[in-house]
Design a protein around this motif. Structure first.
Motif, PDB file in Angstrom:
ATOM      1  N   ASP A   9       0.910  -1.260  -0.127  1.00 60.51           N
ATOM      2  CA  ASP A   9      -0.168   0.106   0.017  1.00 60.51           C
ATOM      3  C   ASP A   9       0.992   1.246  -0.151  1.00 60.51           C
ATOM      4  N   TRP A  10       1.980   1.384   0.644  1.00 63.42           N
ATOM      5  CA  TRP A  10       2.847   2.344   0.922  1.00 63.42           C
ATOM      6  C   TRP A  10       3.461   2.729  -0.229  1.00 63.42           C
ATOM      7  N   VAL A  11       4.074   1.614  -0.828  1.00 65.67           N
ATOM      8  CA  VAL A  11       4.790   1.736  -2.227  1.00 65.67           C
ATOM      9  C   VAL A  11       3.680   2.365  -3.305  1.00 65.67           C
ATOM     10  N   ARG A  12       2.768   1.697  -3.309  1.00 62.68           N
ATOM     11  CA  ARG A  12       1.871   2.162  -4.506  1.00 62.68           C
ATOM     12  C   ARG A  12       1.414   3.555  -4.280  1.00 62.68           C
ATOM     13  N   ASP A  13       1.408   4.036  -2.959  1.00 57.23           N
ATOM     14  CA  ASP A  13       0.693   5.528  -2.795  1.00 57.23           C
ATOM     15  C   ASP A  13       2.100   6.453  -2.743  1.00 57.23           C
ATOM     16  N   ASN A  14       3.446   5.814  -3.033  1.00 59.70           N
ATOM     17  CA  ASN A  14       4.552   6.746  -2.953  1.00 59.70           C
ATOM     18  C   ASN A  14       5.545   6.611  -4.169  1.00 59.70           C
ATOM     19  N   GLN A  15       4.839   5.858  -5.287  1.00 57.94           N
ATOM     20  CA  GLN A  15       5.754   5.455  -6.380  1.00 57.94           C
ATOM     21  C   GLN A  15       6.292   6.573  -6.921  1.00 57.94           C
ATOM     22  N   ASP A  16       6.038   7.850  -6.703  1.00 48.84           N
ATOM     23  CA  ASP A  16       6.918   9.151  -7.079  1.00 48.84           C
ATOM     24  C   ASP A  16       8.122   9.192  -6.566  1.00 48.84           C
ATOM     25  N   ARG A  17       8.362   8.453  -5.431  1.00 48.93           N
ATOM     26  CA  ARG A  17       9.729   8.439  -4.782  1.00 48.93           C
ATOM     27  C   ARG A  17      10.485   7.346  -5.384  1.00 48.93           C
ATOM     28  N   PHE A  18      10.193   6.707  -6.408  1.00 50.85           N
ATOM     29  CA  PHE A  18      11.131   5.595  -7.178  1.00 50.85           C
ATOM     30  C   PHE A  18      11.320   6.195  -8.527  1.00 50.85           C
ATOM     31  N   ARG A  19      12.520   6.196  -8.979  1.00 45.39           N
ATOM     32  CA  ARG A  19      12.896   6.440 -10.401  1.00 45.39           C
ATOM     33  C   ARG A  19      13.686   5.228 -11.204  1.00 45.39           C
ATOM     34  N   ILE A  20      13.266   4.933 -12.050  1.00 42.37           N
ATOM     35  CA  ILE A  20      14.070   3.831 -12.951  1.00 42.37           C
ATOM     36  C   ILE A  20      15.311   4.706 -13.482  1.00 42.37           C
ATOM     37  N   LYS A  21      16.377   4.029 -13.498  1.00 46.92           N
ATOM     38  CA  LYS A  21      17.680   4.191 -13.877  1.00 46.92           C
ATOM     39  C   LYS A  21      18.334   3.455 -15.325  1.00 46.92           C
ATOM     40  N   GLY A  22      17.759   2.283 -15.438  1.00 45.14           N
ATOM     41  CA  GLY A  22      17.868   1.329 -16.450  1.00 45.14           C
ATOM     42  C   GLY A  22      17.906   0.288 -16.330  1.00 45.14           C
TER      43      GLY A  22
END
Length: 80
Positions: A9-22
């Protein structure tokens, strides 16, 4: 230790804190909060796959577990 549903639930709500690098050789490299790097089996083709992959890292990657727990604790403290 938090349960998987709470983490997801937390990850779903905070996806903007994760960025793909490659991606390389079946793994995707992601950054959490701009500093901590984690490697997830990929490709991750949906929100659900991403959330499940991140939740699976919790508990198996000590550095990520500590950073995620700290972020979740900070959010709980900030709520009235």
């Amino acid at each position: 230790m938090r349960d998987t549903a709470e983490i997801m639930d937390w990850v779903r709500d905070n996806q903007d804190r994760f960025r793909i690098k490659g991606s390389f050789d079946g793994y995707e490299t992601w950054r959490f909060d701009g500093s901590l790097t984690l490697s997830l089996p990929g490709p991750l083709n949906s929100e659900a796959e991403f959330v499940m992959a991140v939740a699976a890292q919790y508990g198996s990657d000590p550095e990520f577990t500590a950073a995620l727990a700290e972020a979740m604790d900070a959010e709980v403290v900030a709520k009235p």
